[in-house]
Design a protein around this motif. Structure first.
Motif, PDB file in Angstrom:
ATOM      1  N   THR A 283      -0.059  11.712  -0.016  1.00 15.60           N
ATOM      2  CA  THR A 283      -0.769  12.575   1.100  1.00 15.60           C
ATOM      3  C   THR A 283      -0.917  14.035   0.738  1.00 15.60           C
TER       4      THR A 283
ATOM      5  N   ARG B  38       2.833   1.898   3.534  1.00 11.50           N
ATOM      6  CA  ARG B  38       2.036   1.322   4.914  1.00 11.50           C
ATOM      7  C   ARG B  38       2.074  -0.232   5.058  1.00 11.50           C
TER       8      ARG B  38
ATOM      9  N   ARG C 212      -5.011   6.012  -2.590  1.00 13.40           N
ATOM     10  CA  ARG C 212      -4.082   4.913  -2.409  1.00 13.40           C
ATOM     11  C   ARG C 212      -3.542   4.474  -4.097  1.00 13.40           C
TER      12      ARG C 212
ATOM     13  N   ALA D 103      -4.824   9.307  -7.498  1.00 11.02           N
ATOM     14  CA  ALA D 103      -4.726   8.049  -6.699  1.00 11.02           C
ATOM     15  C   ALA D 103      -6.185   7.678  -6.094  1.00 11.02           C
TER      16      ALA D 103
ATOM     17  N   GLU E 118       0.767  -1.242  -0.015  1.00 14.65           N
ATOM     18  CA  GLU E 118       0.045  -0.134   0.025  1.00 14.65           C
ATOM     19  C   GLU E 118       1.012   1.409  -0.021  1.00 14.65           C
TER      20      GLU E 118
ATOM     21  N   LYS F 136     -12.527   4.260   3.754  1.00 15.85           N
ATOM     22  CA  LYS F 136     -12.290   4.034   2.418  1.00 15.85           C
ATOM     23  C   LYS F 136     -13.420   3.007   1.799  1.00 15.85           C
TER      24      LYS F 136
ATOM     25  N   SER G 188      -1.253   1.349  -5.871  1.00 15.59           N
ATOM     26  CA  SER G 188      -0.595   0.272  -6.096  1.00 15.59           C
ATOM     27  C   SER G 188       0.548   0.494  -6.630  1.00 15.59           C
TER      28      SER G 188
ATOM     29  N   GLN H 259      -3.568  14.410  -3.672  1.00 11.77           N
ATOM     30  CA  GLN H 259      -3.537  13.134  -3.464  1.00 11.77           C
ATOM     31  C   GLN H 259      -3.498  12.530  -4.930  1.00 11.77           C
TER      32      GLN H 259
ATOM     33  N   THR I 270      -7.640   6.815   6.623  1.00 16.74           N
ATOM     34  CA  THR I 270      -7.313   5.295   6.431  1.00 16.74           C
ATOM     35  C   THR I 270      -8.462   4.580   6.726  1.00 16.74           C
TER      36      THR I 270
ATOM     37  N   GLU J  87       0.655   5.304  -0.410  1.00 16.30           N
ATOM     38  CA  GLU J  87      -0.514   6.626  -0.001  1.00 16.30           C
ATOM     39  C   GLU J  87       0.250   7.788  -0.857  1.00 16.30           C
TER      40      GLU J  87
END
Length: 450
Positions: A71, A79, A287, A283, A67, A366, A289, A314, A353, A69
């Motif tokens: 920000t 993560r 998030r 994302a 994971e 999420k 990948s 983000q 999260t 992220e």
């Protein structure tokens, strides 16, 4: 990054205990969460090379649950990190993502526009000044006493700039007597606040250092942020002790940063450079990948200049794409799973999260955000923020609409109100997602839109 830092054993990477300790993660300090360790990689002005992006993707694959992220300060974090932390840190340091000095990792908090240096509306290129400030932050021992949350924003007048995030120090350009000056403020943001004064652009580095040292002169250890100091000291007193000739006449104090309405971080954004555009994709819910990040890096190498920029929204932005290749890059980003149009409902939803990764969370934000997107009527809603607790980790400013979790699947609805602190005005309590979706659909776009 110092070669000595890279060659030291892992235990030597740990910076000395700061005067103002923090639980915030860094590259060298991996902080435990419910879903494993978190490693935050602070990027210089949000920029990262394609090779460095590959290293982050590989690190997430090999040392975590995969994971990544993006920000809301334009950084990346990994993560779900397991017990083998040293290997991840070594990999990131080898790619050049670490600080020059281990003790300087926490304080590399400087946010720029993601289109710094290429934006057609910019008054100056912030990157050279930002490089000076970052070098001082990383290599000046006294500045390592700052909190890991203490942050500076530098704005070059770009059309694509996050102006609502509060920072401990902010700088924004204005023209005075046909010269560029830097207006500045404390514990606020250029979207809302009037400046305290201005200095010539050539004194920008000196100004930032003077403000940071003035803060350290006056603040007690428990006063980690500028806003804490200003509860006891007036902004005028802070400015008066800077030792600089600060201009504070009416032409400065009455100046306001112009905000733009056309700056879109999704899709294509025209550059100052003729025939070139920056191309962006978000994302989903922040998030990425490893495959998404690695694929975007490959596109940056093939069609751009080999760099990517992480935005405060983000999302990823690929600069210096020839206009004739924009559609190709957008199509490829979409195939990777990034959101490239504001018409996609998920692109207008922000979620923290949630209970999968945070012990303080009251709901799976999420998962709930994905469900909410299916419940909303066609046509993108205005920005909606799902927060699993009052800390609002996913967003650094009030969204037009906020859903604050009360229990799994149940939320209070707030609408932004300039006259109220925090999330705004409470409009409804303990809504199910279906009820929240119906209320949001009933609101006009003009009421909720940014």
């Amino acid at each position: 990054m110092s070669g000595d830092l890279l060659n030291q054993p892992f235990s030597a990477h740990q910076p000395p205990a700061p005067l103002r300790p923090s639980g915030c993660p860094g590259l060298l300090r991996i902080v435990q969460a419910k879903d494993g360790g978190i490693c935050r990689i602070k990027l210089a002005g949000g920029a990262i090379s394609a090779d460095q992006a590959d290293a982050v993707a590989a690190g997430a694959e090999h040392f975590s649950a995969g994971e990544i992220e993006a920000t809301n300060r334009g950084n990346l974090q990994i993560r779900g990190i397991g017990s083998e932390q040293a290997g991840l840190i070594q990999m990131l340091l080898a790619s050049g993502l670490g600080p020059r000095d281990a003790a300087g990792d926490d304080v590399r908090n400087l946010m720029l526009s993601p289109t710094a240096g290429v934006d057609p509306l910019m008054l100056f290129d912030t990157r050279p000044l930002a490089a000076q400030v970052l070098e001082s932050l990383e290599t000046t021992p006294r500045l390592h006493e700052l909190s890991a949350k203490f942050a500076v924003q530098m704005d070059g007048g770009e059309g694509l700039a996050m102006l609502e995030h509060h920072h401990d120090v902010w700088l924004s350009p204005l023209r005075l007597d046909d010269e560029i000056w830097l207006a500045f403020g404390l514990a606020g943001c250029p979207a809302d606040d009037s400046p305290l004064g201005a200095v010539p652009l050539a004194q920008g580095h000196e100004l930032v250092l003077a403000v940071l040292n003035r803060f350290l002169d006056l603040a007690r250890p428990e006063q980690t942020r500028m806003r804490h100091l200003l509860l006891e000291q007036s902004p005028t007193d802070v400015v008066a002790g800077l030792g600089l000739e600060v201009r504070a006449d009416s032409s400065v104090l009455q100046w306001r940063r112009k905000t733009t309405t056309g700056g879109n971080y999704l899709g294509s954004y025209p550059q100052q450079q003729a025939g070139m555009s920056a191309v962006g994709g978000a994302a989903p819910l922040g998030r990425l990948s490893p495959g998404m990040l690695r694929g975007a890096a490959s596109l940056a190498r093939t069609w751009g200049d080999g760099t990517l920029r992480v935005t405060p929204w983000q999302s990823l932005l690929l600069p210096n794409i020839a206009q004739c290749q924009v559609d190709t890059v957008l199509s490829e980003l979409a195939q990777l799973g990034l959101l490239c149009s504001a018409d996609e409902k998920l692109a207008r939803l922000v979620a923290c999260t949630g209970s999968d990764g945070c012990a303080k969370a009251q709901a799976d934000t999420k998962g709930d955000a994905r469900l909410l997107a299916t419940l909303l009527a066609s046509g993108a809603p205005a920005s909606v923020h799902l927060s699993a607790c009052p800390r609002s980790c996913a967003l650094a400013h009030a969204a037009p609409a906020t859903l604050l979790a009360q229990s799994p699947g149940h939320y209070d609805l707030y609408l932004r109100d300039a006259g109220r602190p925090g999330f705004g005005s409470l409009r409804a309590r303990n809504l199910t997602l279906k009820e929240a979706g119906a209320l949001l659909d009933a609101r006009s776009r003009s009421t909720l839109d940014d």
